[in-house]
Design a protein around this motif. Sequence first.
Motif, PDB file in Angstrom:
ATOM      1  N   VAL A  43     -56.551  -3.417 -56.839  1.00  0.00           N
ATOM      2  CA  VAL A  43     -57.387  -2.328 -56.324  1.00  0.00           C
ATOM      3  C   VAL A  43     -56.802  -1.322 -55.258  1.00  0.00           C
ATOM      4  O   VAL A  43     -56.651  -0.098 -55.458  1.00  0.00           O
ATOM      5  N   ALA A  44     -56.269  -2.076 -54.170  1.00  0.00           N
ATOM      6  CA  ALA A  44     -55.710  -1.248 -53.060  1.00  0.00           C
ATOM      7  C   ALA A  44     -54.503  -0.489 -53.624  1.00  0.00           C
ATOM      8  O   ALA A  44     -54.208   0.547 -53.320  1.00  0.00           O
ATOM      9  N   TYR A  45     -53.780  -1.254 -54.397  1.00  0.00           N
ATOM     10  CA  TYR A  45     -52.252  -0.601 -54.834  1.00  0.00           C
ATOM     11  C   TYR A  45     -52.580   0.602 -55.790  1.00  0.00           C
ATOM     12  O   TYR A  45     -52.163   1.574 -55.481  1.00  0.00           O
ATOM     13  N   TYR A  46     -53.339   0.379 -56.779  1.00  0.00           N
ATOM     14  CA  TYR A  46     -53.663   1.535 -57.697  1.00  0.00           C
ATOM     15  C   TYR A  46     -54.252   2.662 -57.227  1.00  0.00           C
ATOM     16  O   TYR A  46     -53.930   3.724 -57.468  1.00  0.00           O
ATOM     17  N   THR A  47     -55.329   2.364 -56.301  1.00  0.00           N
ATOM     18  CA  THR A  47     -55.856   3.764 -55.413  1.00  0.00           C
ATOM     19  C   THR A  47     -54.868   4.382 -54.877  1.00  0.00           C
ATOM     20  O   THR A  47     -54.822   5.658 -55.011  1.00  0.00           O
ATOM     21  N   MET A  48     -54.094   3.819 -54.190  1.00  0.00           N
ATOM     22  CA  MET A  48     -53.129   4.399 -53.319  1.00  0.00           C
ATOM     23  C   MET A  48     -51.954   5.004 -54.192  1.00  0.00           C
ATOM     24  O   MET A  48     -51.621   6.135 -53.975  1.00  0.00           O
ATOM     25  N   PHE A  49     -51.431   4.349 -55.331  1.00  0.00           N
ATOM     26  CA  PHE A  49     -50.452   4.759 -56.192  1.00  0.00           C
ATOM     27  C   PHE A  49     -51.000   5.795 -56.956  1.00  0.00           C
ATOM     28  O   PHE A  49     -49.960   6.850 -57.012  1.00  0.00           O
ATOM     29  N   LEU A  50     -51.826   6.082 -57.214  1.00  0.00           N
ATOM     30  CA  LEU A  50     -52.527   7.078 -58.065  1.00  0.00           C
ATOM     31  C   LEU A  50     -53.166   8.458 -57.239  1.00  0.00           C
ATOM     32  O   LEU A  50     -53.586   9.345 -57.845  1.00  0.00           O
ATOM     33  N   GLY A  51     -53.443   8.018 -55.971  1.00  0.00           N
ATOM     34  CA  GLY A  51     -54.173   9.156 -55.138  1.00  0.00           C
ATOM     35  C   GLY A  51     -55.587   8.954 -55.783  1.00  0.00           C
ATOM     36  O   GLY A  51     -56.103  10.067 -55.768  1.00  0.00           O
ATOM     37  N   GLY A  52     -56.003   7.590 -56.202  1.00  0.00           N
ATOM     38  CA  GLY A  52     -57.327   7.837 -56.955  1.00  0.00           C
ATOM     39  C   GLY A  52     -58.532   7.381 -56.223  1.00  0.00           C
ATOM     40  O   GLY A  52     -58.246   7.160 -55.112  1.00  0.00           O
ATOM     41  N   GLN A  53     -59.739   7.155 -57.033  1.00  0.00           N
ATOM     42  CA  GLN A  53     -60.805   6.679 -56.311  1.00  0.00           C
ATOM     43  C   GLN A  53     -61.315   5.277 -57.252  1.00  0.00           C
ATOM     44  O   GLN A  53     -61.254   5.507 -58.371  1.00  0.00           O
ATOM     45  N   VAL A  54     -61.959   4.458 -56.417  1.00  0.00           N
ATOM     46  CA  VAL A  54     -62.818   3.591 -57.479  1.00  0.00           C
ATOM     47  C   VAL A  54     -64.053   4.033 -57.619  1.00  0.00           C
ATOM     48  O   VAL A  54     -64.835   4.604 -56.905  1.00  0.00           O
ATOM     49  N   ILE A  55     -64.623   4.323 -59.112  1.00  0.00           N
ATOM     50  CA  ILE A  55     -65.679   4.492 -59.695  1.00  0.00           C
ATOM     51  C   ILE A  55     -66.798   3.584 -59.500  1.00  0.00           C
ATOM     52  O   ILE A  55     -67.902   3.766 -59.457  1.00  0.00           O
ATOM     53  N   TYR A  56     -66.305   2.166 -59.688  1.00  0.00           N
ATOM     54  CA  TYR A  56     -67.245   0.994 -59.765  1.00  0.00           C
ATOM     55  C   TYR A  56     -66.530  -0.075 -59.406  1.00  0.00           C
ATOM     56  O   TYR A  56     -65.122  -0.147 -59.598  1.00  0.00           O
ATOM     57  N   GLU A  57     -66.924  -1.130 -58.696  1.00  0.00           N
ATOM     58  CA  GLU A  57     -66.222  -2.340 -58.448  1.00  0.00           C
ATOM     59  C   GLU A  57     -67.049  -3.356 -58.016  1.00  0.00           C
ATOM     60  O   GLU A  57     -68.087  -3.167 -57.334  1.00  0.00           O
ATOM     61  N   ASN A  58     -66.896  -4.650 -58.716  1.00  0.00           N
ATOM     62  CA  ASN A  58     -67.819  -5.821 -58.159  1.00  0.00           C
ATOM     63  C   ASN A  58     -66.690  -7.074 -58.205  1.00  0.00           C
ATOM     64  O   ASN A  58     -65.544  -6.619 -57.968  1.00  0.00           O
TER      65      ASN A  58
END
Length: 193
Positions: A32-47
């Motif tokens: 989760v940390a990698y892909y949000t940083m890599f894509l400049g993205g955001q988590v929409i939902y997480e559990n």
Amino acid sequence: MVVDFNATAGQVISPSKLAHVVLRTNNLPAMVAYYTMFLGGQVIYENEMLAFISYDEEHHRIALLGAPGTQPKQKTSCGLEHIAFTFDSLSTLLLAYRQRKQKGISPLWPVNHGPTTSIYYRDPDGNMIETQVDNFDNPAAATDFMKSAQFAENPIGTDFDPEDWIQQISDGKPEAELMKREEVGPRGLPDFF
């Protein structure tokens, strides 16, 4: 529109777009940390077992599934080879490379395939990610290149140094000149495949 669901099938209808990719992992927090940083993205939902990540108007482009019993990726097993993300220009691709580099994400392989100029990375689970820019103004021109003798001789591409290309662009060299593939003759896959 009236649809004849019983008509004899010719060619199957193509999807309108690729919506998302789901990756199974045994290391959900790191992924989760990698892909949000890599894509400049955001988590929409997480559990504790799922995460949905977006970087654009879509509700999610990457989903991560933390499934019990997931084993580490085997380099030689069948499966997804890589996911590719397209940028609008070579300068933007190289800027994203520099930004990732500042955050400790190093590229695995910068290569001009011909149809695209690409920079590959590996995520924490070992999955490859391609970031790319199209080298041709339209898909038909790229398809023509892929049908050429040059591409048949070397369908893998020619490596390049992103830092050198950044310097050349900074010195005024047009992107289009860099994006024209330098022909190096026949070539096989790199060792990391």
